[in-house]
Design a protein around this motif. Sequence first.
Motif, PDB file in Angstrom:
ATOM      1  N   GLU A 244       0.827  -1.200   0.000  1.00  9.41           N
ATOM      2  CA  GLU A 244       0.000   0.000   0.000  1.00  9.41           C
ATOM      3  C   GLU A 244       0.861   1.249   0.000  1.00  9.41           C
ATOM      4  OE1 GLU A 244      -3.183   0.600  -0.233  1.00  9.41           O
ATOM      5  OE2 GLU A 244      -3.749  -1.512  -0.481  1.00  9.41           O
ATOM      6  N   ARG A 245       1.903   1.219   0.854  1.00 15.65           N
ATOM      7  CA  ARG A 245       2.797   2.390   0.888  1.00 15.65           C
ATOM      8  C   ARG A 245       3.485   2.592  -0.457  1.00 15.65           C
ATOM      9  NH1 ARG A 245       3.740   0.578   6.314  1.00 15.65           N
ATOM     10  NH2 ARG A 245       5.485  -0.720   5.631  1.00 15.65           N
ATOM     11  N   ARG A 247       2.310   1.630  -3.339  1.00 12.49           N
ATOM     12  CA  ARG A 247       1.315   2.149  -4.281  1.00 12.49           C
ATOM     13  C   ARG A 247       1.048   3.633  -4.022  1.00 12.49           C
ATOM     14  NH1 ARG A 247      -1.100  -3.066  -3.596  1.00 12.49           N
ATOM     15  NH2 ARG A 247      -2.427  -2.261  -1.900  1.00 12.49           N
ATOM     16  N   GLU A 248       0.970   4.018  -2.721  1.00 14.27           N
ATOM     17  CA  GLU A 248       0.739   5.426  -2.401  1.00 14.27           C
ATOM     18  C   GLU A 248       1.890   6.286  -2.890  1.00 14.27           C
ATOM     19  OE1 GLU A 248       0.096   5.556   1.756  1.00 14.27           O
ATOM     20  OE2 GLU A 248      -1.940   4.712   1.661  1.00 14.27           O
ATOM     21  N   ARG A 249       3.135   5.771  -2.629  1.00 22.44           N
ATOM     22  CA  ARG A 249       4.292   6.558  -3.118  1.00 22.44           C
ATOM     23  C   ARG A 249       4.278   6.670  -4.638  1.00 22.44           C
ATOM     24  NH1 ARG A 249       7.050   3.707   1.089  1.00 22.44           N
ATOM     25  NH2 ARG A 249       7.783   2.149  -0.412  1.00 22.44           N
ATOM     26  N   SER A 251       1.654   6.440  -6.550  1.00 18.05           N
ATOM     27  CA  SER A 251       0.557   7.321  -6.948  1.00 18.05           C
ATOM     28  C   SER A 251       0.923   8.785  -6.719  1.00 18.05           C
ATOM     29  CB  SER A 251      -0.699   6.954  -6.141  1.00 18.05           C
ATOM     30  OG  SER A 251      -1.751   7.825  -6.440  1.00 18.05           O
ATOM     31  N   ALA A 252       1.569   9.044  -5.552  1.00 15.32           N
ATOM     32  CA  ALA A 252       1.981  10.419  -5.280  1.00 15.32           C
ATOM     33  C   ALA A 252       2.994  10.888  -6.307  1.00 15.32           C
ATOM     34  CB  ALA A 252       2.556  10.506  -3.863  1.00 15.32           C
TER      35      ALA A 252
END
Length: 307
Positions: A244-245, A247-249, A251-252
């Motif tokens: 998740e992290r 993917r978040e990174r 995505s960011a």
Amino acid sequence: MANTTDPFAKSVHGTNPQNLIEYIVRSKILQTIYWKEECFALTAESLLEKAVEINAVGGTCGGQKKPTNFLCLILKLLQIQPDKDIIIEYIRNDDFKYVRMLGAFYLRLVGRPIEVYQYLEPLYNDFSKIRLQDSEGRYVLTTVDEVVDDMLRKDFLFDIALPRLPMRKALEKADQLPPRESALDEEFDEAILDLEAQEAAQEAAALQAQLGHVKAEQEVREKEKELREREKERGERERERERERKRERKSAKEQVEAEWEKSSEVVLALNSMERQTRSRGNGSKAKEEEEEEEAEEEEEEEEEEED
């Protein structure tokens, strides 16, 4: 005539019944005072009275090997040879144990092997205490069953060589005797049952302990399995969080890149607009200059025309 065998007596084991006692022992018996005074003219009925008075069993004793009263009465029985039924009654007598021993030993001397086993083996169940006078004249305490066992197992007893007795197993194989049934078999069976019950209880306790140990091990394994599953779930959750992290990174980063591209496009658009504005500004200025030049030229021309 008092020392001769009854003329109606039958031979025993192919010989005169008195010969079952060795000559030397027999001679000593005939010389004893007890024989001369108490055993004279005895019959099967009157001999019973003398048998009741016996207080010990035995052969010869002392330094001179004096015969016991028991041995004297044995010789008298061999002389008069009473009926077998009378001897059987002697053996079955429960009130006078020395009468029983007198009949048992007499039957051991003259009886057939089958009769000996048939009537003497039940005496194994008689544990009455009796006195035995040994070769030194001392009285030793023993029991009826022990003396009967010596009668059936030994070849020499009470200074008399016993007739040969076949093994019981041989008679059983020849179907002449049934298998021996002891009165102690029930007690032995009960003891065996008790022992088996104790062993079964011990095995059950051991099995229960083993099952408890196995159950404890199984519980430990289940707990270990549960801990491993928890660790596995925790690891999966950590990996999922890490994904998740990531993917978040990502995505960011993509968002930043998109915003960067968008800002770049805006900057480019602004630059383009500025260039267009500049070009437009430059064009209008040049046009104004041209117009001014044209106006100046027109003014010059007008001035020249006026001149």
